[in-house]
Write an enzyme that holds these catalytic residues in place. Structure first.
Site, PDB file in Angstrom:
ATOM      1  N   SER A  21      12.522  29.363  47.919  1.00 11.70           N
ATOM      2  CA  SER A  21      12.662  30.398  46.714  1.00 11.70           C
ATOM      3  C   SER A  21      13.328  31.798  47.326  1.00 11.70           C
ATOM      4  O   SER A  21      12.920  32.434  48.332  1.00 11.70           O
ATOM      5  CB  SER A  21      11.082  30.828  46.416  1.00 11.70           C
ATOM      6  OG  SER A  21      10.563  29.738  46.167  1.00 11.70           O
ATOM      7  N   GLU A  46      15.327  27.512  44.649  1.00  8.28           N
ATOM      8  CA  GLU A  46      14.665  27.934  43.662  1.00  8.28           C
ATOM      9  C   GLU A  46      15.026  29.420  43.540  1.00  8.28           C
ATOM     10  O   GLU A  46      14.716  30.192  44.497  1.00  8.28           O
ATOM     11  CB  GLU A  46      13.133  27.898  43.683  1.00  8.28           C
ATOM     12  CG  GLU A  46      12.316  28.306  42.657  1.00  8.28           C
ATOM     13  CD  GLU A  46      10.879  28.321  42.652  1.00  8.28           C
ATOM     14  OE1 GLU A  46      10.170  27.901  41.913  1.00  8.28           O
ATOM     15  OE2 GLU A  46      10.355  28.670  43.826  1.00  8.28           O
ATOM     16  N   TRP A  47      15.429  29.840  42.463  1.00  8.63           N
ATOM     17  CA  TRP A  47      15.413  31.284  42.143  1.00  8.63           C
ATOM     18  C   TRP A  47      14.477  31.798  41.430  1.00  8.63           C
ATOM     19  O   TRP A  47      14.176  31.351  40.246  1.00  8.63           O
ATOM     20  CB  TRP A  47      16.695  31.478  41.446  1.00  8.63           C
ATOM     21  CG  TRP A  47      16.897  33.019  41.070  1.00  8.63           C
ATOM     22  CD1 TRP A  47      16.513  34.110  41.866  1.00  8.63           C
ATOM     23  CD2 TRP A  47      17.596  33.776  39.889  1.00  8.63           C
ATOM     24  NE1 TRP A  47      16.899  35.283  41.440  1.00  8.63           N
ATOM     25  CE2 TRP A  47      17.545  35.030  40.172  1.00  8.63           C
ATOM     26  CE3 TRP A  47      18.547  33.260  38.810  1.00  8.63           C
ATOM     27  CZ2 TRP A  47      18.119  36.075  39.318  1.00  8.63           C
ATOM     28  CZ3 TRP A  47      18.825  34.033  37.746  1.00  8.63           C
ATOM     29  CH2 TRP A  47      18.719  35.614  38.172  1.00  8.63           C
ATOM     30  N   ARG A  82       8.172  32.747  37.047  1.00  6.44           N
ATOM     31  CA  ARG A  82       6.822  32.489  37.265  1.00  6.44           C
ATOM     32  C   ARG A  82       5.896  33.568  36.347  1.00  6.44           C
ATOM     33  O   ARG A  82       6.111  34.508  36.649  1.00  6.44           O
ATOM     34  CB  ARG A  82       6.308  32.555  38.770  1.00  6.44           C
ATOM     35  CG  ARG A  82       5.114  32.197  39.161  1.00  6.44           C
ATOM     36  CD  ARG A  82       4.374  30.858  38.981  1.00  6.44           C
ATOM     37  NE  ARG A  82       5.291  29.706  39.292  1.00  6.44           N
ATOM     38  CZ  ARG A  82       6.054  28.696  38.717  1.00  6.44           C
ATOM     39  NH1 ARG A  82       5.885  28.888  37.386  1.00  6.44           N
ATOM     40  NH2 ARG A  82       6.636  27.804  39.461  1.00  6.44           N
ATOM     41  N   HIS A 143      -0.254  26.308  38.538  1.00 13.28           N
ATOM     42  CA  HIS A 143      -0.791  27.069  39.518  1.00 13.28           C
ATOM     43  C   HIS A 143      -2.149  27.361  39.233  1.00 13.28           C
ATOM     44  O   HIS A 143      -2.344  28.216  38.271  1.00 13.28           O
ATOM     45  CB  HIS A 143       0.393  28.068  39.953  1.00 13.28           C
ATOM     46  CG  HIS A 143       1.607  27.505  40.020  1.00 13.28           C
ATOM     47  ND1 HIS A 143       2.464  27.367  38.775  1.00 13.28           N
ATOM     48  CD2 HIS A 143       2.520  27.362  41.051  1.00 13.28           C
ATOM     49  CE1 HIS A 143       3.723  27.076  39.126  1.00 13.28           C
ATOM     50  NE2 HIS A 143       3.632  26.988  40.418  1.00 13.28           N
ATOM     51  N   LYS A 170       4.394  19.220  38.700  1.00 16.30           N
ATOM     52  CA  LYS A 170       3.974  19.901  40.058  1.00 16.30           C
ATOM     53  C   LYS A 170       2.707  20.643  39.722  1.00 16.30           C
ATOM     54  O   LYS A 170       2.751  21.160  38.827  1.00 16.30           O
ATOM     55  CB  LYS A 170       5.196  21.032  40.044  1.00 16.30           C
ATOM     56  CG  LYS A 170       4.870  21.776  41.352  1.00 16.30           C
ATOM     57  CD  LYS A 170       5.732  23.176  41.410  1.00 16.30           C
ATOM     58  CE  LYS A 170       4.987  24.163  42.302  1.00 16.30           C
ATOM     59  NZ  LYS A 170       5.945  25.590  42.081  1.00 16.30           N
ATOM     60  N   ARG A 213       1.390  20.567  52.574  1.00 11.71           N
ATOM     61  CA  ARG A 213       2.795  20.741  52.676  1.00 11.71           C
ATOM     62  C   ARG A 213       3.422  19.811  53.584  1.00 11.71           C
ATOM     63  O   ARG A 213       4.679  19.763  53.450  1.00 11.71           O
ATOM     64  CB  ARG A 213       2.918  22.344  52.895  1.00 11.71           C
ATOM     65  CG  ARG A 213       2.292  23.125  51.995  1.00 11.71           C
ATOM     66  CD  ARG A 213       2.720  24.604  52.415  1.00 11.71           C
ATOM     67  NE  ARG A 213       2.271  25.517  51.195  1.00 11.71           N
ATOM     68  CZ  ARG A 213       2.771  25.870  50.371  1.00 11.71           C
ATOM     69  NH1 ARG A 213       3.761  25.483  49.844  1.00 11.71           N
ATOM     70  NH2 ARG A 213       2.077  26.810  49.472  1.00 11.71           N
ATOM     71  N   GLN A 236       3.384  28.766  53.312  1.00 15.73           N
ATOM     72  CA  GLN A 236       4.419  28.326  53.617  1.00 15.73           C
ATOM     73  C   GLN A 236       4.766  28.614  54.989  1.00 15.73           C
ATOM     74  O   GLN A 236       4.523  29.587  55.479  1.00 15.73           O
ATOM     75  CB  GLN A 236       5.645  28.972  52.716  1.00 15.73           C
ATOM     76  CG  GLN A 236       5.438  28.608  51.219  1.00 15.73           C
ATOM     77  CD  GLN A 236       6.468  29.136  50.431  1.00 15.73           C
ATOM     78  OE1 GLN A 236       7.494  29.844  50.827  1.00 15.73           O
ATOM     79  NE2 GLN A 236       6.498  28.986  49.173  1.00 15.73           N
TER      80      GLN A 236
END
Length: 252
Positions: A21, A46-47, A82, A143, A170, A213, A236
């Site tokens: 991201s 991902e932007w 988001r 999410h 997702k 992950r 992450q």
């Protein structure tokens, strides 16, 4: 189960694909970050558009998208706003959210958009159809940064995304315990084995959920998120470490 191909990348077979991201506040930072990201080992860019300050100026947003496309032309570009209610940086109206995604689709600069499941059923269905008419893939997402629901609910949400013709459903959830991580993994496996006819992406967040992950190939998650610089979500790990582990598990 069918795979999803974006540019030359086949999602849903082999080791999970790595998504990174990019979160930049303005054009200058988009440019500098893009140059830094270009050297990293990942599969999908991902932007995170919710980090971009000049959101009201669609021309500015698309100018930034053009920089990303030109800097990394070979990488699939995922356009993601988001929402604040799902952990994002800015709150905008549903109308503005849909308009922004449609502008991205119209631009011809993005390969995929992220569309949140709970935006509203009619708006989601219409936007999926619009994206597909313009050869843009849809990652449909949900999410929860506070909790992990029961496995049945996780599966129900993923199946609803599939019924709305998302190319890739997702879900990302926050565990309150290690048992919550097991719930997410069990739901992923059941979805993948019994219901999914396309790739899915699932993850349990924070340090507690890191195993989710890494073990996507075992349980049925087709992609995972790694960090080039700053992590876009808790848990992450760096793309280099991530690629190493994914490769080890794939070759074992």
């Amino acid at each position: 189960m069918k795979t999803v191909t974006v540019k030359d990348l086949v999602i849903g077979t082999g080791a999970p694909k790595i998504i990174v991201s990019l979160m930049a506040k303005d054009i200058a930072r988009v440019k500098s970050e893009a140059l830094a990201y270009r050297e990293a080992d990942f599969d999908i860019l991902e932007w995170r558009v919710d980090h971009f300050a000049d959101l009201s100026n669609v021309e500015s947003v698309m100018a930034a998208a053009k920089i990303l496309r030109e800097t990394m032309p070979e990488k699939p570009l995922l356009f993601t706003f988001r929402s604040a209610k799902e952990g994002g940086e800015q709150a905008i109206s549903t109308e503005a959210y849909i308009a922004l995604n449609r502008a991205a689709i119209d631009s011809g600069l993005v390969d995929m958009i992220d569309l949140e499941l709970f935006t509203g059923d009619d708006q989601v269905k219409e936007t999926v159809a619009y994206a597909h008419a313009h050869d843009v893939k849809v990652v449909m997402s949900n999410h929860d940064f506070h909790k992990t629901p029961e496995a049945e609910e996780i599966i129900a949400r993923l199946r609803k995304m599939q019924s709305f013709d998302a190319d890739i459903p997702k879900i990302a959830l926050m565990p309150q315990s290690t048992n919550d991580v097991l719930t997410l993994l069990a739901a992923t496996l059941e979805m993948q084995e019994q219901y999914a006819d396309r790739p899915i992406i699932t993850m349990s967040m924070a340090k507690t959920g890191v195993i989710s992950r890494l073990a996507g190939e075992v349980f049925g998650s087709a992609a995972t998120f790694g960090a080039v610089k700053k992590a876009s979500a808790p848990g992450q790990i760096s793309v280099n470490d991530l690629r190493t582990v994914l490769t080890i598990l794939h070759q074992a």
